[in-house]
Design an enzyme around this catalytic site. Sequence first.
Site, PDB file in Angstrom:
ATOM      1  N   GLU A  85       1.080  -1.210   0.041  1.00  0.00           N
ATOM      2  CA  GLU A  85      -0.058  -0.030   0.095  1.00  0.00           C
ATOM      3  C   GLU A  85       0.868   1.326   0.004  1.00  0.00           C
ATOM      4  O   GLU A  85       0.447   2.441   0.692  1.00  0.00           O
ATOM      5  CB  GLU A  85      -0.936   0.126   1.095  1.00  0.00           C
ATOM      6  CG  GLU A  85      -1.998  -1.157   1.220  1.00  0.00           C
ATOM      7  CD  GLU A  85      -2.912  -1.473   2.208  1.00  0.00           C
ATOM      8  OE1 GLU A  85      -2.968  -0.396   3.132  1.00  0.00           O
ATOM      9  OE2 GLU A  85      -3.608  -2.264   2.273  1.00  0.00           O
TER      10      GLU A  85
ATOM     11  N   GLU B 202      -4.800  -8.020  -1.022  1.00  0.00           N
ATOM     12  CA  GLU B 202      -5.652  -8.010   0.258  1.00  0.00           C
ATOM     13  C   GLU B 202      -7.049  -7.854  -0.297  1.00  0.00           C
ATOM     14  O   GLU B 202      -7.489  -6.845  -1.100  1.00  0.00           O
ATOM     15  CB  GLU B 202      -5.217  -6.998   1.359  1.00  0.00           C
ATOM     16  CG  GLU B 202      -3.979  -7.118   2.331  1.00  0.00           C
ATOM     17  CD  GLU B 202      -3.730  -6.468   3.210  1.00  0.00           C
ATOM     18  OE1 GLU B 202      -5.069  -5.400   3.522  1.00  0.00           O
ATOM     19  OE2 GLU B 202      -2.580  -5.919   3.439  1.00  0.00           O
TER      20      GLU B 202
END
Length: 619
Positions: A178, A270
């Site tokens: 991320e 994810e």
Amino acid sequence: MLSRLSAVLFAAILTASANPGTPADPDLNPRGRAILGWFQQLQASPELKLVSGQFLGFGPGAKLHAAEQIHETTGRWPALVSVDYTDFKAGWIDPHTPNKVMLDYWRAGGLVSASVHLNNPANENGGGLRDKGLKLAELLVSGTPVHARWLRQLDAVAAGLQEMQAAGVVVLWRPLHEMNGGWFWWGAQEPADFIKVWRQMFDYFTHTKGLHNLIWVYGPNHGAHTADYYPGDAYTDIVGLDAYTDHIDPGHIKGYPAVAAIAKPFGFTEYGPHGASNPPGDYDYRRFLAGIAQHFPRSRFFLSWDDKWNPAENLFAREFYNDPRVITRESLPAGLAGPVAPAPTADAGYVKSIEDWRAARVARLTSANGWLTLIGRHKLAPGLNSVGTAADNSIQLAEGPPYLATLTLQDGKVTLTPAAGAMFEIDDQPARPAELIYKGDKPTTVTFGTVNFYVMERGDSLFLRVKDSAAARRRNFAGLDYFPIDPSWRIEASWVPFDPPHQVAITNMIGQTEPAPVPGKAVFTRDGRTFELIPIDEGANEPLFFVITDLTAGEETYEASRFVYAERPKDGKIILDFNQAYNPPCAFTPFATCPLPPKENRMKVRVTAGELKYRGEHH
């Protein structure tokens, strides 16, 4: 070596994969290549197949519970599980429990992945996941506290991954995730700096730490700039997106086209329904599969987060996990994960005995007093020998106080006099003037901190052997590799005793030659050749010690020699099990003094059994 994996493994995995892409790590081990090749095969197929994945927790809290929930609810196990090395409570890295979880799942035939929520290197005491202000470029400025703490953290992570490598486990490694978002300290920074940091980690793990069991996974968050931080094809194997939403469509999951354009297997690194916090647990997981089929067709895997994001905590998990498009552990190709299947003729009990022997070997090698702890070998000169780390000592140690002691060698005796103010122990007692005994099984041991030394005799010379339980070679142990277990290399040889026993000159790695007692020879035929190997007799109650080399030396196996022990002969026979052939200490450290094979034991045949060449550092 890739060609030595079982035929079953390759028939199942690689037959349909015409030209699997080159791994980021050109030395990725054979199991890693097989797993990556299988993902590439899935990606190349137009058929939608999704490898199921489930996150299992952080640091000491990692456990199989979420996967067990899925199995209880659906009758299926996730194909892939993931753990995170971060111990948030301690503000540091804790691979111990995550590694146990991964190893258990791998042994059961499942794939495994790891990530880490790295601590902010600007903080002296760890933690600081969401702190801001540290520029990524600062991590790479050598000589700074930030750089030192960054490397220390990488060392802690690498130690965990090395444990997995030693156990034969391939890890899908997803670091610095991320990075295009601004919530972690490494996020939303200059893409060029991020790429440099990723590549530095890649080079440090691959080249410095010798990690060749990692498949590198790039996982930005969905949204803007998803491909701007991509480290490059030579540093990445698999790509994906993190996304938390009920709505599986381009309006709610952004940035897919940019990442999907990268020629690597793609998936959801994810996923969780609802959002990044407080999911209600009422999501119909069939919507996830339908949305992927309609809007994200390049997807080939997903990793659900735990707690209320887990399919088993939501609706229609059974229908979702039993959809033929979802790959579970039960439907993975045989042999893709878990222990490599032995040759069909290998007896299960025999295979287990070799696996147990290998485990015991690793335990001995990596113990606090094992060969990996050697950090020095120093010859004692007649007369006074000053010992310490200061440059003006006659014996300069790699670790310890500047001035430790003086050793006096006279008339075959070694006496120690402590230096003024030096604090250390001699055989667990406070330092004092003492004679250092070196003959027998228990030499006098001098200990300071994690370091110890004792006197050893080699030929006509005496040496200090120095060990450090915190040695880099022990911390950076790269694991052991082996040829496949082959029962045909467990050979029953004829035993021809020598009466009287012979004396044979044995030369060691530092050029010394000494006579060694040889009680007889083991005679056998292999590949049309007759071999007559001679052992060293190390004592009446000890196994016989064979120092050998063969035609694999220098390429697949250690160039100087390998060792094989055999129980003493019985009824004119002796068992030589080359599946237990192993590398001498000199394969791991330059400070050992290993015997070289006599001419009789230089075998003109490829002994394709036992331990392979060590991949880690030893020079």
